[in-house]
Design an enzyme around this catalytic site. Structure first.
Site, PDB file in Angstrom:
ATOM      1  N   ASP A   1      44.248  44.013  41.372  1.00  0.00           N
ATOM      2  CA  ASP A   1      43.358  45.151  41.100  1.00  0.00           C
ATOM      3  C   ASP A   1      42.481  45.367  42.327  1.00  0.00           C
ATOM      4  OD1 ASP A   1      42.151  42.600  40.382  1.00  0.00           O
ATOM      5  OD2 ASP A   1      40.406  43.748  39.739  1.00  0.00           O
TER       6      ASP A   1
ATOM      7  N   GLU B   1      39.933  41.096  38.514  1.00  0.00           N
ATOM      8  CA  GLU B   1      38.988  40.279  39.280  1.00  0.00           C
ATOM      9  C   GLU B   1      37.769  41.082  39.677  1.00  0.00           C
ATOM     10  OE1 GLU B   1      36.888  38.330  42.468  1.00  0.00           O
ATOM     11  OE2 GLU B   1      37.850  40.267  42.617  1.00  0.00           O
TER      12      GLU B   1
HETATM   13 ZN   LIG Z   1      39.002  39.788  45.608  1.00  0.00          ZN
END
Ligand SMILES: [Zn+2]
Length: 469
Positions: free
Chosen positions: A86, A149
């Site tokens: 991501d 994340e």
């Molecule tokens: Zn990262």
């Protein structure tokens, strides 16, 4: 020799990385459902990694489309490689299309090149090259891919609910040479709860105060609205004197009969509050010199006596330092007050190993009751792996062999993805001379950086997982 191995794969690597970069894998809750837990982009990027793995002959294991792993090797112990696909939103001001990667003579430009698609592909290729070499694995490899994340780490939370914790591992999502420890951190609010009305008319009534928006930043601006019942000229004069005395920028003006005062500070990251100038706490410090109404006086006094000019918890009585993780720090990132609701101090605390968090928070709560209470909104314990652990030494040796740089592993006040693994360390892929454009416009990775990182991972994984103990 490892760098020469990588050279045979360069074109293929760039092609695979480009494909991954061109997926706009930004979290989008408006399009989230069970099939796309954080939106379609992150899921597509995860599926893309599975496709690479299948093409190259690896098994994969999906976990609710929010995380998953690519498997290699054999043996009892699991070596984890944790990356994420991501990315943060592109923002504005790019010179090229952030989701249509531009490949030049020496670099690749796109969102996610550094954080963390480039390093994830580098680590993936290290495993792939060893597999192509038909090495005799002594450990199993789990390349764990997360898709959240940048937001809430829902990916690793969900993954480790059901999946095995690696016995040791690396997260290629920070800097070389190696980060082996991270302070514990917490965000909590000190909230004013009791209602106190002044019996006598004070010279000054604080109507509202506002400073900062984020716990982990030092606020660089603060403003307050005051009703001055007496001695307006004196209050203004004191404020001007105060600015001069502390070498601060600021201003004051009268608006609708109220005196507005503003202070400017200097914003830095909340893990190093002593490098900034906390505009909010300076404003509090000034206000505490005035004859204020009782409610705001209570609020301002607490800030001035327990928080102002105290970056290491000295005034709160929670000072602490260890050789492993350094000094405890406190940042007051948010300060707000209204005469109706009272006030709140938003505190970001970062602390070393050995600090008894629950105990200390309870002591603090007791000390400031009944006018104030403490509400913890976020807490993560410290993370530490001994740098003399043979596994860490092998990683370090691989880095040194490839670069010649003898920098020691270090610890930080921030948090990296590595902390989600019990024995995880952050290992690359930023080099000392890399330009850090993570989360910024025109993010890029140089080809040299990408391939050098791959060679380091290659040697490191070979050393840990093939040569074994
Ligand atoms: Zn990262």
């Amino acid at each position: 020799m490892w760098r020469e191995k990588v050279a045979q794969y360069e074109d293929k690597m760039i092609e695979d990385l480009t494909g991954l970069l061109n997926i706009r894998s930004v979290r989008d809750d408006s399009l989230a459902d069970a099939e796309h837990p954080v939106g379609p982009g992150p899921r597509a990027a995860l599926d893309y990694m599975y496709e690479l793995a299948k093409r190259d002959g690896f098994n994969t294991h999906d976990v609710d489309h929010i995380a998953g792993r690519i498997e290699a090797g054999k043996g009892d112990e699991i070596f984890g490689i944790l990356g994420h696909v991501d990315v943060v939103p592109e923002g504005s001001g790019w010179d090229t299309d952030p989701f249509n990667a531009t490949v030049t003579e020496d670099r690749i430009i796109a969102r996610g090149t550094l954080d963390d698609k480039g390093p994830t592909i580098a680590a993936y290729y290290a495993v792939k090259i060893l597999e192509d070499m038909k090495v005799d694995w002594k450990k199993r490899i789990h390349i764990i891919i997360g898709t959240d994340e940048e937001s809430e780490w829902k990916c690793t939370d969900r993954y480790f609910e059901t999946e095995p914790m690696p016995d040791l591992g690396i997260a290629p999502d920070a800097d070389f040479p190696l980060i082996h420890g991270e302070k514990g951190f917490s965000s909590f609010d000190i909230i004013q709860v009791s209602d106190e009305e002044s019996e006598t008319t004070p010279e000054v009534v604080l109507k509202a105060l506002k400073s900062g928006e984020r716990y982990n930043m030092v606020p660089d601006h603060a403003e307050a609205q005051l009703v001055v019942n007496e001695q307006m000229a004196f209050v203004i004069q004191s404020f001007e004197g105060f600015l001069k005395e502390h070498n601060l920028e600021g201003k004051h003006y009268v608006d609708n009969g109220q005196l507005k005062i503003e202070v400017e500070g200097k914003s830095v990251h909340g893990m190093e509050p002593f490098k900034g100038i906390n505009a909010g706490l300076y404003l509090i410090h000034f206000l505490n010199s005035l004859d204020l109404d009782k409610k705001s006086k209570t609020f301002v006094q607490l800030g001035d006596e327990k928080l102002f000019d105290s970056h290491f918890g000295e005034k709160l009585g929670v000072q602490m330092e260890t050789p492993e993780l350094g000094r405890l720090t406190t940042n007051i990132g948010i300060i707000s007050y209204t005469d109706v609701d009272g006030g709140v101090y938003g505190v970001n605390l970062r602390y070393p190993n050995g600090f008894e968090f629950d105990n200390e928070i309870e002591k603090l709560s007791n000390a400031i009751a009944p006018q104030f209470e403490v509400e913890v909104t976020k807490h993560q314990v410290p993370h530490y792996v001994d740098k003399n652990d043979p596994f860490v030494q092998k990683l370090l040796q691989a880095y040194r062999n490839q670069t010649g740089d003898m920098t020691e592993p270090y610890t930080i006040g921030g948090g990296t993805y590595a902390r989600t693994m019990e024995k995880g360390v952050a290992f690359g892929a930023m080099f000392k001379d890399s330009e850090d454009l993570m989360h910024q416009k025109n993010e890029y990775i140089t080809k040299k950086q990408l391939f050098d990182a791959t060679a380091i991972y290659l040697e490191a994984i070979h050393s840990v997982c093939v040569e074994g103990e």
